[in-house]
Structure formats: structure tokens, C-alpha cells
Design an enzyme around this catalytic site. Structure first.
Site, short mmCIF file in Angstrom:
data_model
loop_
_atom_site.label_atom_id
_atom_site.label_comp_id
_atom_site.label_asym_id
_atom_site.label_seq_id
_atom_site.Cartn_x
_atom_site.Cartn_y
_atom_site.Cartn_z
N SER A 22 0.84 -1.21 0.00
CA SER A 22 0.00 0.00 0.00
C SER A 22 0.87 1.26 0.00
CB SER A 22 -0.89 0.03 1.25
OG SER A 22 -1.82 -1.01 1.20
N ARG A 26 1.48 4.42 -2.97
CA ARG A 26 1.26 5.83 -2.62
C ARG A 26 2.53 6.65 -2.77
NH1 ARG A 26 -2.38 2.51 -0.48
NH2 ARG A 26 -4.40 3.30 0.24
N ASP A 317 -6.84 -8.02 4.85
CA ASP A 317 -6.02 -8.83 3.95
C ASP A 317 -5.42 -10.05 4.65
OD1 ASP A 317 -6.55 -7.08 1.91
OD2 ASP A 317 -4.68 -5.96 2.11
N ARG A 390 -2.70 -14.15 -1.95
CA ARG A 390 -2.83 -14.41 -0.51
C ARG A 390 -3.42 -15.81 -0.23
NH1 ARG A 390 -0.97 -9.63 1.21
NH2 ARG A 390 -1.87 -7.76 0.28
#
Ligand code: S3P
Length: 430
Positions: A22, A26, A317, A390
Site C-alpha cells: 500500500s 502511494r 487482507d 494471498r
């Protein structure tokens, strides 16, 4: 591609995990909006963040990447260019949704698409507020699905009550709000990860929080500035090793330099409640983000717990690997209010119940969650990743403590977030 996992006696040693996914997305996006050179250290060199990097290059931003180091030559918000090609987000929901927010404010035309999985995932949650701010967006099913086209520019501010606790939705609206006239206020029903807010502050953007917890951004923001972003290890990647270490009959694992943002550490709390022996060491900050080392000891049987809706955003997650912990715990674990898992890289509630079930776990799929009856050992067998990184890694951890070897199909999906996962797993188990 297949991978064979042999049962392990213990998990032992020290490791680090790749950079936070994440935060890597960004860092690339916000660095691109500066008018200076920004150095990113610890970038996650994996398929998802690379999709963001390539899309930003297509928007005219120059970057030099050497593995986990990226130097971004910021083009400035007004320096982004109309892309001459379709922007491909690959498997990455974060790339697609955050870029939509950014493009909503740019006075040019762009088309975004993604892989088979991403083209099934809901986009109206983002296109809805962005259209209200003034962007012209069209796409399949009335702008609900990729591919989507955007013609942006001239945005008005918005008071937005997000119906879902989603960092991608919140971040898309924040990136649009940077470019909108006036004050945008955002609320959400639960606290989703706050990396965008922390990184905006790191880049000098004045954010405020209102009395109801709403995030307020006054636009248009003229400039962003930062010289460096240091990315911690991804707690969502560390999670697979934390569960492996906790389930192991013996041994101690130390995971270095992991991001410990409180909006992301729900799994560590739930595992501690299940009886796992987890200690956080050496806590510090990188570019406004909490970081520390995680020490986990094995040798103790975990106990089943109830995980309720309000806890979900902080471990969204990690539910695949939490389901594995539950499969080996004493008693029942119930996970509720996790309907969002149906619209991730796969329908994770369905994938988990099907694939852990094939390995012999007693797991039941519910409309918005899972019910798992733990056992000391599960038989093991063959399972498939459903093309989801995952799920592949969760099945690998499940296989470590099974009675016989486990074969996992579709392990190439781990390239999305954790290249080198299986090598590291081998290094710490025997
Ligand atoms: C992410 C937000 C979460 C998470 C995803 C990454 C992000 O998605 O599941 O893996 O980087 O903003 P949602 O915003 O859809 O909850």
C-alpha cells in the site's frame, strides 16, 4: 505453476519481508506530484506496485528503478500528460482506484483496464463520488467495471460518506480533492488503513480532522514536497510468517522492520487473543509510519476466537492466513462481517472454504464470513490459489503443519506482492 510444501517440525531464524504494498503505491503516486527528485527506499519490487510505476511513467513521470530503490523525478500535479496508451493496472485494485482519483482532476482523456480478476471487481464505489465531483467517467455496466475511460478536470469539492470502509475509495477521493475547488470532507463506516493521510502529511499537504472524525482537505493544493520516503516491510506479508511461527511446534522467528500502523495490525491482536506469543521490539517511525520488529514463538496450541465486523478493516487482507491459524486452533473460530472478501483478488470466502476444505480443514462458508472448527492436524493434499496471491501463501502455511505433503497450484500469483516468498519459507522451516 505448482509448489510442494513438506510438513515442518519448527520455524526458526530471522528474516525481513519486502516493502509495504500500500505504501509503495502511494509513494510512487505522491512523489510524481512533486516538482523535485524523491528517493523511495524499500519499494516493493513486485507486480502490483510495478503496475502503478508503469502507469505513472505513461503519464509522463520519469523514474529510475533499481530493485527496491526508485528515484522519481516529480512532474508536478499540472505536469502530468495525457497517456498515449491504455493504462493497465494488472491485478492491482489499488492502482486502478487510486489512479482514477488522480485522473479525475486532470484535464485530459485516459483509459484504465486490468487483468481478468480486476475487470470483475466493483469500481462504482470510486466512480460514483468522482462523477459527483465533476469527472466524466464511462465504462462497462454504466461505469461499474473496467475498462473505464475518464476525462477529468475542473472538480468541485464533495462531502462524502463512504458506504464501505475502504482505503482505496477514501484515497481516490483524497487524490481528487487535492485538485478540487474547496473543502472535501470524507467519513467512512470503519477506519480503513490511513497510509494516504500519513503520506499526504509527509508531503506537506495540510489535512484536518473534523469533530465526527471526518478527514478534511482544502483544495486545490498547489504543491507537494518531500525528499525521501522510506517504506517499511509489509505487515500483510509478515502475517504469513507470524502465523507459521505461532503454529510451529517449536522455534522462534524474528521478522525485522515491519510496518506496524495500527490500522493494519488487527491480526497481531487477534492472534494474541488466540494465545500466540508475539512481542513487538525496537519500535520506531519511517516517513510518518510506525515500524518495529516482530518476535513470535511457537510451541503453544492456539484457541479459537470470534472475529466481529468492527475488527475486519484492520485485518482485511489477513483473513486467509487467520483462517489457517483457526484451522489448527482448539475450538471454533467465527469470522463475521467480512463480505468485502468476496470482491478481492478472488472471492476469498469461497476460495478459502473450498481450498482449506480440500486440505482437510473443517471450514464452512457463510454469506459474510467463515466458521472454522480447528483440529490438531489436518491431512493436507492439493489446493489451488484461485489466481490469488494471498490464498496461495495461506495454503502454503497450512501445508507446513499438515500430516502429509501439500501441493499448491497457481503459485505464480505470489509475484503480485511477495516475490521470494517460497524461498524464505524454506529458509525458516525444517
Ligand atoms: C488497500 C486497501 C484494501 C486492501 C488492499 C490494499 C490499499 O482494499 O484490501 O489490499 O492499498 O488501499 P479496500 O480499500 O478495497 O478495502
Amino acid at each position: 505453476m505448482q509448489m510442494k510444501i513438506e510438513p515442518a517440525e519448527h520455524c526458526r531464524g530471522a528474516l525481513s519481508v519486502p516493502g509495504d504494498k500500500s505504501i509503495s503505491h502511494r509513494a510512487i503516486i505522491l512523489a510524481s506530484l512533486t516538482e523535485q527528485e524523491v528517493e523511495i527506499e524499500g519499494f516493493l519490487d513486485a507486480e502490483d506496485p510495478r503496475s502503478t510505476l508503469v502507469c505513472m511513467q505513461a503519464l509522463g513521470v520519469k523514474m529510475e528503478q533499481q530493485g527496491t530503490f526508485v528515484r522519481v523525478h516529480g512532474a508536478g500535479i499540472n505536469g502530468l500528460k495525457e497517456p498515449s496508451t491504455i493504462l493497465d493496472a494488472g491485478n492491482s485494485g489499488t492502482t486502478a482506484r487510486l489512479l482514477m482519483g488522480l485522473l479525475a482532476g486532470r484535464p485530459f482523456y485516459a483509459v484504465l483496464t486490468g487483468d481478468r480478476s480486476l475487470r470483475k471487481r466493483p469500481m462504482a464505489r470510486v466512480t460514483g463520488p468522482l462523477k459527483k465531483m465533476g469527472a466524466s467517467i464511462d465504462g462497462r455496466e454504466n461505469g461499474r467495471l473496467l475498462p473505464l475511460s475518464i476525462r477529468g478536470g475542473d472538480l468541485a469539492s464533495l462531502t462524502f460518506h463512504s458506504p464501505v470502509a475502504s482505503a482505496q475509495v477514501k484515497s481516490a477521493v483524497l487524490l481528487a480533492a487535492l485538485q478540487a475547488r474547496g473543502s472535501t470532507a470524507i467519513t467512512e463506516p470503519g477506519v480503513s488503513r490511513d497510509h494516504t493521510e500519513r503520506m499526504l502529511l509527509h508531503f506537506g499537504v495540510p489535512l484536518q480532522w473534523g469533530k465526527q472524525g471526518e478527514i478534511i482537505l482544502e483544495g486545490p493544493v498547489k504543491s507537494l514536497t518531500a525528499e525521501q520516503v522510506k517504506v517499511p516491510g509489509d505487515v500483510s506479508s509478515a502475517a504469513f510468517f507470524v502465523v507459521a511461527g505461532a503454529l510451529a511446534p517449536a522455534g522462534e522467528l524474528l521478522i525485522h522492520e515491519v510496518g506496524l500502523n495500527p490500522t493494519r495490525t488487527g491480526l497481531l491482536h487477534v492472534l494474541s487473543r488466540m494465545g500466540a506469543q508475539i512481542t513487538l521490539l525496537n519500535q520506531r517511525k519511517y516517513s510518518g509510519e510506525p515500524v518495529g520488529d516482530i518476535l513470535v514463538r511457537g510451541g503453544k496450541r492456539l484457541v479459537g476466537v470470534d472475529v466481529t465486523a468492527e475488527m475486519i478493516p484492520r485485518l482485511i487482507d489477513e483473513i486467509p492466513v487467520l483462517a489457517v491459524a483457526a484451522a489448527y486452533a482448539r475450538g471454533t473460530t467465527r469470522i463475521q462481517g467480512a463480505g468485502e472478501l468476496r470482491v478481492k483478488e478472488s472471492d476469498r470466502l469461497h476460495a478459502l472454504s473450498q481450498e482449506l476444505g480440500k486440505l482437510g480443514a473443517r471450514i464452512e462458508e457463510m454469506p459474510d464470513g467463515l466458521s472454522i472448527q480447528g483440529s490438531r492436524r489436518i491431512p493436507g493434499g492439493s489446493g489451488s490459489s484461485h489466481g490469488d496471491h494471498r490464498i496461495a501463501m495461506a495454503l502454503a502455511v497450512a501445508g507446513l503443519f499438515a500430516e502429509k505433503e501439500t501441493i499448491i497450484d497457481g503459485v505464480e500469483s505470489v509475484q503480485v506482492s511477495f516475490p521470494g516468498f517460497f524461498d524464505r519459507l524454506k529458509e525458516i522451516t525444517c
